[in-house]
Design a protein around this motif. Structure first.
Motif, PDB file in Angstrom:
ATOM      1  N   SER A   1      -0.965   7.503   4.366  1.00 50.01           N
ATOM      2  CA  SER A   1      -0.756   6.059   4.230  1.00 50.01           C
ATOM      3  C   SER A   1      -1.074   5.330   5.526  1.00 50.01           C
ATOM      4  O   SER A   1      -1.658   4.247   5.499  1.00 50.01           O
ATOM      5  N   THR A   2      -0.743   5.905   6.650  1.00 48.98           N
ATOM      6  CA  THR A   2      -1.010   5.246   7.923  1.00 48.98           C
ATOM      7  C   THR A   2      -2.500   5.191   8.211  1.00 48.98           C
ATOM      8  O   THR A   2      -3.044   4.125   8.515  1.00 48.98           O
TER       9      THR A   2
ATOM     10  N   SER B   1       0.832  -1.210   0.000  1.00 48.52           N
ATOM     11  CA  SER B   1       0.000   0.000   0.000  1.00 48.52           C
ATOM     12  C   SER B   1       0.860   1.251   0.000  1.00 48.52           C
ATOM     13  O   SER B   1       0.528   2.233  -0.677  1.00 48.52           O
ATOM     14  N   THR B   2       1.939   1.225   0.738  1.00 50.55           N
ATOM     15  CA  THR B   2       2.860   2.367   0.746  1.00 50.55           C
ATOM     16  C   THR B   2       3.453   2.573  -0.646  1.00 50.55           C
ATOM     17  O   THR B   2       3.553   3.709  -1.128  1.00 50.55           O
TER      18      THR B   2
ATOM     19  N   GLU C   1       2.378  12.344   3.732  1.00 55.35           N
ATOM     20  CA  GLU C   1       2.473  10.992   3.185  1.00 55.35           C
ATOM     21  C   GLU C   1       2.322   9.952   4.294  1.00 55.35           C
ATOM     22  O   GLU C   1       1.577   8.980   4.156  1.00 55.35           O
ATOM     23  N   PHE C   2       3.005  10.163   5.397  1.00 51.62           N
ATOM     24  CA  PHE C   2       2.919   9.241   6.525  1.00 51.62           C
ATOM     25  C   PHE C   2       1.495   9.169   7.064  1.00 51.62           C
ATOM     26  O   PHE C   2       0.956   8.089   7.286  1.00 51.62           O
TER      27      PHE C   2
END
Length: 180
Positions: A95-96, A74-75, A91-92
């Protein structure tokens, strides 16, 4: 390819996670019914349940590996779809939060709800795939079994508290009339 792989892995995660709920929510009556049916799927379910620690270890190992793969893929997919080059924190967070939401909803919560409503059918369906994972997970299960046995033994060696010791502790802790 990444999207299809992620969807396939989420399906695997759902089935594995649901199998945990299904196996461990079988009632004694349902287990007896499986014994009386005498079919191979029911026998395999009962065989897996004969060592619940090993079964749980296998399920958890498989689910963790699948979930890690989902996060990694997914990342990669989100990195290809969106340009976060100037915004690493965004982004973190994206995605998280996004991956965690989908993983929890479709890979954990919904499958467990379904599995607890249909535990016998779900356990029968997953008995063969889970049993195929046994040889792969055996070394780690063995190590974890030894480790947890040592912890359990050390906790048991502390001994039981007697009624007399408990009574003495209450007397010591009880305030006297002047302290009240």
């Amino acid at each position: 390819v990444l999207s299809c792989s992620i969807l396939g892995l989420i399906t695997c995660s759902a089935l594995i996670s649901g199998s945990e709920a299904a196996f461990f929510s079988l009632t004694p009556g349902q287990r007896d019914a499986l014994k009386q049916e005498g079919d191979s799927k029911g026998e395999r379910v009962l065989w897996l349940l004969s060592d619940p620690d090993y079964l749980l270890g296998t399920i958890l190992q498989a689910n963790n590996v699948v979930n890690i793969l989902i996060v990694l893929l997914s990342t990669m997919l989100l990195g290809r779809l969106f340009d976060f080059s100037g915004y690493p924190v965004l982004e973190f967070l994206v995605s998280t939060i996004l991956v965690t939401f989908f993983l929890l909803l479709f890979g954990e919560v919904l499958p467990k709800i379904v599995a607890t409503h249909f535990p016998v059918q779900f356990a029968k369906t997953m008995a063969f795939p889970i049993s195929m994972l046994y040889p792969v997970t055996k070394p780690f299960n063995y190590m974890m079994s030894k480790f947890t046995s040592k912890i359990s033994d050390s906790l048991e060696s502390r001994g039981e508290v007697t009624l007399e010791e408990l009574s003495e502790a209450v007397d010591i802790a009880a305030p006297t009339a002047s302290q009240e």
